[in-house]
Scaffold this motif. Structure first.
Motif, mmCIF file in Angstrom:
data_model
loop_
_atom_site.group_PDB
_atom_site.id
_atom_site.type_symbol
_atom_site.label_atom_id
_atom_site.label_comp_id
_atom_site.label_asym_id
_atom_site.label_seq_id
_atom_site.Cartn_x
_atom_site.Cartn_y
_atom_site.Cartn_z
ATOM 1 N N THR A 1 0.821 -1.222 0.000
ATOM 2 C CA THR A 1 0.000 0.000 0.000
ATOM 3 C C THR A 1 0.846 1.259 0.000
ATOM 4 N N THR A 2 2.072 1.192 0.533
ATOM 5 C CA THR A 2 2.933 2.379 0.570
ATOM 6 C C THR A 2 4.333 2.033 0.090
ATOM 7 N N ARG B 1 7.028 2.927 1.600
ATOM 8 C CA ARG B 1 7.775 2.541 2.803
ATOM 9 C C ARG B 1 7.615 1.049 3.081
#
Length: 146
Positions: A69-70, A72
């Motif tokens: 989702t990110t 990171r």
């Protein structure tokens, strides 16, 4: 509309807009790639609802597909994967050698030893290192006594 939402929920969450990467790792053989895949599949992703990992093999290539989702999470997940992969590769290097490496038979090892002893001026019995302060650890070679 409600049937559409139910169908999507049953199929799993949409990964539209997720961040994706593919890592391709070559191995000596397809068997080595399969062994690595099996070893790595044991560890499931900790953030399973935010990270999706798929491991595949194509011949001697291990393929890791990541979707998160990110950015990171993508970085953290792939770093963790690469750390685990490093351990798998180090272990395989110790126990599953390169099939192109020549296997040396006991007879070849014995022949190499005899040739080394002959070229060093030793007798057929070879060189023995004794632990009496004159041999092992002292750097002094002592010929075996016949």
């Amino acid at each position: 509309m409600q049937n559409e939402n139910q169908t999507q929920a049953q199929a799993g969450p949409s990964r539209e807009g997720w961040h994706k990467t593919t890592i391709r790792i070559p191995f000596y053989t397809s068997q080595h790639a399969q062994i690595a895949k099996q070893a790595l599949e044991v560890d499931k992703e900790q953030n399973g609802s935010f990270v999706h990992r798929e491991l595949l093999t194509e011949g001697d290539i291990l393929i890791a597909n990541y979707e998160t989702t990110t950015v990171r999470l993508l970085r953290l997940s792939t770093n963790s994967f690469l750390s685990s992969l490093d351990l798998v590769i180090r272990t395989m290097t110790s126990f599953a050698s390169d099939p192109n490496d020549k296997f040396i038979s006991d007879e070849e090892l014995e022949k190499n030893k005899e040739e080394a002893n002959q070229s060093a001026g030793g007798s057929k019995e070879g060189i023995e290192l004794k632990g009496d302060g004159r041999g092992a650890g002292s750097g002094e070679e002592v010929k075996s006594e016949s």
